[in-house]
Design an enzyme around this catalytic site. Structure first.
Site, PDB file in Angstrom:
ATOM      1  CB  SER A  30      45.224  17.322  47.109  1.00 11.40           C
ATOM      2  OG  SER A  30      46.070  16.242  46.796  1.00 11.40           O
ATOM      3  CE  LYS A  31      47.910  21.062  53.972  1.00 18.08           C
ATOM      4  NZ  LYS A  31      46.877  21.308  54.963  1.00 18.08           N
ATOM      5  NE  ARG A  32      49.284  10.499  48.816  1.00 17.67           N
ATOM      6  CZ  ARG A  32      48.775   9.347  48.460  1.00 17.67           C
ATOM      7  NH1 ARG A  32      47.523   9.066  48.731  1.00 17.67           N
ATOM      8  NH2 ARG A  32      49.530   8.447  47.872  1.00 17.67           N
ATOM      9  CB  ALA A  57      53.177  14.698  50.150  1.00 17.79           C
TER      10      ALA A  57
END
Ligand code: GLU
Length: 496
Positions: free
Chosen positions: A257-259, A262
């Site tokens: 995911s984007k998370r 990051a």
């Protein structure tokens, strides 16, 4: 399914975001098949969706591919006989083919408004049905549809999926895929603004560009039956279909995911190709890493791009999802750095030094690389290990100069004695310096680690460095002696 005939394959990204590992792997497998069979690798930009356009993503894609060494034979930038390779320049072509489908009864104009479709969807949700177009315009007569178009009513073009029976096609990794037609929606092929959607545009392009193998992400599996319908409606031969697996987050639980992306950056990694370049990973290592995420051959196998080309066999690509393992990226990056010549490593680390503000002396850099390369996982690790070689002055901290279990005064004496020994040598080389220094360690009844630890900080300014005496040789006798003197002064300040 090793092709005997040269494969024509395409990498067809949309400029809608950053280039990540998944796209890089798709590009790599396409590239390898083209190379393996003596075919062509084509780069086509699928940029018809202006709402999802992200500034700079096209440039990032091309840069990423070139950095990885995956140069395309036809397509963006380089051109070729089947252009344009940018879908936004092919609007009329898609319309022409959409009309053909309408004329042959495989597609139809649909005039339903957004409000009406929303209402239909609400009803279907209430009835817990799967969402689909309800077919209102499916059977309008050609005359009625023609009149409404002439009257200026907005419309889309939908594919007229057969209602009965099923469709079956073959995926190279997954075998036969059979879907009942009643589960396939009448998908929109052309929007009311006249722009074709992926389903039509990609099939038309793949045909016109003579693509033999469609190697793409598994997100297209759900609309794969529609694509087969479209290709067959035109009466075209199907390409070989290859849907690759997805990447899972490092834990193996769920998609990235984007998370997660990051989080990866926070721990010094990234799933984006141009970030990996900035972080100092080398493209050879990145390629080896992504190659093996989903290719069923020995997990840790070291391969250069030419070796990959020789060994690539699409039949051995694995359809099951692969978890991203950054430890393996480190492994392959380090292994590929060690496989390069000293000159090559030197010229690749140089920009990292320059960016950090160092004046790089090429001759010195070439001397440093052999004692450094074993320690490198990324190219910019070189800065950490070897930046001191390019500094005129170093400023060791008093605390770092004090040896383990020793006082500042004792440490100063050790540096003093070492300086005398080293000064007596014609030059400082490991062969000349190490034996008398080890003798001194024994005479003082100390451990080598204690003494050499002090000297390392004194000479390099840091506790971790390439081998001590090799480093001294490169720094040169005069400077080494100067630095030892300075260390004694610093240590003296700690004894006052
Ligand atoms: N434009 C599509 C994407 O970005 C490409 C799919 C394909 O390779 O056909 O996902």
């Amino acid at each position: 399914m090793e092709s005997i005939t040269p494969a024509r394959v395409r990498f067809a990204p949309s400029p809608t975001g950053r280039m990540h590992l998944g796209s890089a792997r798709t590009a790599l497998y396409n590239y390898l098949l083209a190379q393996r069979t003596g075919g062509q690798f084509i780069l086509r930009l699928e940029d018809t969706d202006v709402n999802r356009f992200v500034e700079g993503s096209e440039e990032e894609l091309m840069h990423g591919l070139r950095w990885l060494g995956l140069q395309w034979d036809e397509g963006l930038d380089v051109g070729g006989p089947y252009g344009p390779y940018r879908q936004s320049e092919r609007k009329e072509i898609y319309l022409e083919y959409a009309r053909k489908l309408v004329d042959s009864g495989h597609a139809y104009a649909c005039f339903c408004s957004k409000e009406r479709l929303d209402g239909v969807r609400q009803e279907q949700m209430k009835r817990k049905e799967s969402l689909h177009y309800d077919g209102t315009c499916r059977n309008l007569s050609k005359e009625t549809a023609g009149r409404r178009i002439t009257d200026g009513e907005p419309y889309v073009i939908r594919f007229k999926t057969p209602r009965d029976g099923s469709i079956s096609s073959h995926d190279a990794l997954r075998g036969e895929i059979i879907v009942e037609n009643k589960n396939i929606d009448d998908y929109v092929l052309v929007k009311s603004d006249g722009w074709a959607l992926y389903h039509l545009a990609a099939m038309v392009d793949d045909h016109l560009m003579k693509i033999t193998h469609v190697i793409r992400g598994s997100e297209w599996l759900s609309t794969f039956p529609l694509h087969v319908h479209i290709v067959r409606a035109f009466g075209w031969e199907e390409p070989e279909w290859v849907h690759l697996s997805v990447f899972l987050k490092p834990s193996g639980k769920g998609k990235m995911s984007k998370r997660d992306a990051a989080d990866a950056l926070d721990s010094g990694y990234s799933i984006f190709i141009t970030d990996l370049e900035k972080l100092g990973y080398i493209p050879e290592g990145v390629l080896n890493w992504i190659l093996l995420m989903g290719w069923g051959i020995a997990e840790g196998e070291f391969m250069t791009l030419p070796e990959m080309v020789q060994k690539f066999d699409i039949d051995r690509v694995n359809p099951s999802p692969a978890a991203i393992d950054f430890a393996k990226l480190d492994y392959f990056s380090g292994a590929h750095i060690r496989n390069l010549t000293n000159e090559d490593v030197s010229s690749r680390v140089k920009p990292y030094f320059e960016k950090a503000g160092y004046q790089v002396d090429d001759r010195k850099m070439i001397q440093i690389i052999p004692i450094l390369r074993e320690r490198l996982v990324t190219l910019d690790d070189a800065l950490f290990f070897a930046g001191f070689f390019f500094k005129d002055d170093i400023e060791p901290a008093l605390a770092d100069l004090i040896g383990k279990n020793l006082t500042a005064a004792e440490s100063a004496k050790i540096v003093q004695r070492s300086g005398e020994i080293l000064a007596s040598l014609d030059e400082i080389t490991p062969e000349l310096a190490e034996p008398p220094m080890r003798l001194m360690v024994d005479e003082l009844g100390l451990k080598a680690g204690q003494v050499f630890g002090i000297l390392r900080v004194a000479v390099t300014g840091q506790a971790i460095s390439p081998p001590l005496f090799e480093s001294m040789e490169i720094i040169g006798k005069t400077k080494v002696l100067e630095r030892l003197k300075k260390a004694i002064e610093i240590l003296a300040s700690g004894t006052e």
